[in-house]
Design an enzyme around this catalytic site. Structure first.
Site, PDB file in Angstrom:
ATOM      1  CG  ASP A 178      48.782  67.111  40.859  1.00 26.05           C
ATOM      2  OD1 ASP A 178      48.628  66.022  40.277  1.00 26.05           O
ATOM      3  OD2 ASP A 178      48.955  68.185  40.257  1.00 26.05           O
ATOM      4  CG  ASP A 224      47.635  62.541  37.848  1.00 24.84           C
ATOM      5  OD1 ASP A 224      46.431  62.792  37.631  1.00 24.84           O
ATOM      6  OD2 ASP A 224      48.561  63.153  37.291  1.00 24.84           O
ATOM      7  CD  GLU A 225      44.312  66.713  39.252  1.00 23.57           C
ATOM      8  OE1 GLU A 225      44.411  67.685  40.024  1.00 23.57           O
ATOM      9  OE2 GLU A 225      44.294  66.829  38.007  1.00 23.57           O
TER      10      GLU A 225
END
Length: 362
Positions: A16, A110-111
């Site tokens: 993350d 983003d993860e």
């Protein structure tokens, strides 16, 4: 439901990025570093898409109306989002993941989940893999990432929050069940405000409370999610890391602390949901033709409104326009609105767009 003794031990990493959008802006503009930054617009109907850690100290967070964020932090600096840059950086990060495993399941820009049980480097220790990946992300992009390592997706996701920012944590098979028992159900990933509220009404406050409930009780009250919650309460989550799958639909929804009665606040609440579903489609190179708006009223009745376009929506602004068209006719509402949701369907794989190599501003 399988117990841990019958479940093969896997090595799952959840990576993350830390305050991703805001961190990219601080990386590219040295004048923003160490200052409270919000990605979004300061306009009346604006919503914070991401907040730097300096801004979070003042209580600013994503999905917060911009006027509220400004009130909490008068020195807050608003920066308009640059999704083309975020997508390019996300692609750089995915290329790093691919050096270690083909089993990559992106959740957003983003993860992502990575299954490194049998990894391309032949490395035995998942924590060492996470350290290497985070180091390469820093080297290539100049950004910090946090990671959670565990034997299933649920616990890897929970672990990635334990030592943020720029840290990692491990939840082992030995301590997984005890970790879940101590965890408030409202902090369970996948348990939204409405489900947490329902659990609280049933006397379920923690994982230990959830574990006390029999399977038939959980199925009765939570339907097909009952067996999933039954497993989670015991530290069991058998979901696989599924790479490159085209889902039938992707959606996001939010239950509000106070009912909404007017168009502008409703549109504000929808913006982070729009960005979430669009981000998923972008990172997975998926196009969508059908947009559905979900509205749940204070009396728990609900309606949906949909629109299908001839070809896949080309940009997030097009999605915003369709959502606005679906939203406008329901106002003024007959009752207060307690929940709004956006979903995309008629999904199809689209050709990836080649991104130019970014020049890093470190």
């Amino acid at each position: 439901m399988n117990d841990l003794s019958s479940t093969p031990v896997r090595k799952i990493i959840h990576v993350d990025m830390d305050a991703f959008y805001a961190s990219v802006e601080q990386r590219d503009n040295p004048q923003l570093r160490c200052k409270p930054v919000a990605v979004g617009y300061a306009a009346v109907r604006g919503v914070v898409a991401a907040a730097s850690y300096e801004a979070r100290k003042f209580g600013v967070h994503s999905a917060m109306p911009s006027v509220t964020a400004r009130r909490k932090c008068p020195d807050l600096i608003f920066v308009p989002p640059r999704f083309d840059v975020y997508r390019a950086v996300s692609q750089q990060i995915r290329e790093i993941f691919a050096e270690y495993t083909a089993l990559i399941e992106p959740l957003s820009l983003d993860e992502a989940y990575l299954d490194v049980t049998h990894n391309l480097k032949g490395m035995e220790i998942a924590t060492a893999i996470a350290v290497e990946i985070r180091g390469k992300i820093k080297q290539v992009t100049g950004l910090n990432a946090s990671a959670g390592i565990s034997y299933n997706k649920f616990l890897a996701k929970m672990a990635s929050d334990l030592n943020k920012p720029n840290g990692q944590a491990v939840i082992t098979p030995k301590n997984g069940p005890a970790f879940v028992e101590a965890l408030p159900v409202k902090k369970f990933h996948g348990v939204g405000p409405a489900t947490a509220e329902k659990m609280h009404r049933l006397g379920i406050e923690t994982g230990a409370d959830l574990k006390e409930q029999p399977l038939d009780f959980l199925t009765q009250h939570f339907g097909k999610s009952g067996p999933y919650f039954y497993g989670l309460a015991r530290g069991v989550d058998n979901r696989q890391v599924k790479p490159d799958r085209v889902r039938k639909s992707v959606g996001a929804e939010d239950t509000f602390a106070e009912d909404v009665y007017f168009y502008e606040p409703a549109r504000e609440r929808l913006q982070p949901l729009i960005e979430k579903v669009w981000g998923y489609c972008e990172v997975n190179e998926i196009g969508a033709k059908t947009v559905t708006l979900k509205v749940k009223y204070a009396d728990f009745t609900q309606i949906t409104r949909s629109r299908t376009v001839p070809s896949a929506l080309p940009a997030i602004t097009d999605l915003e326009d369709v959502v606005a068209l679906l939203l406008a006719p329901i106002f003024p509402p007959r009752k207060g609105i307690r929940l709004l949701g956006v979903s995309l369907s008629s999904l199809e794989r689209r050709a990836p767009v080649m991104q130019p190599q970014l020049r890093l501003a470190l």
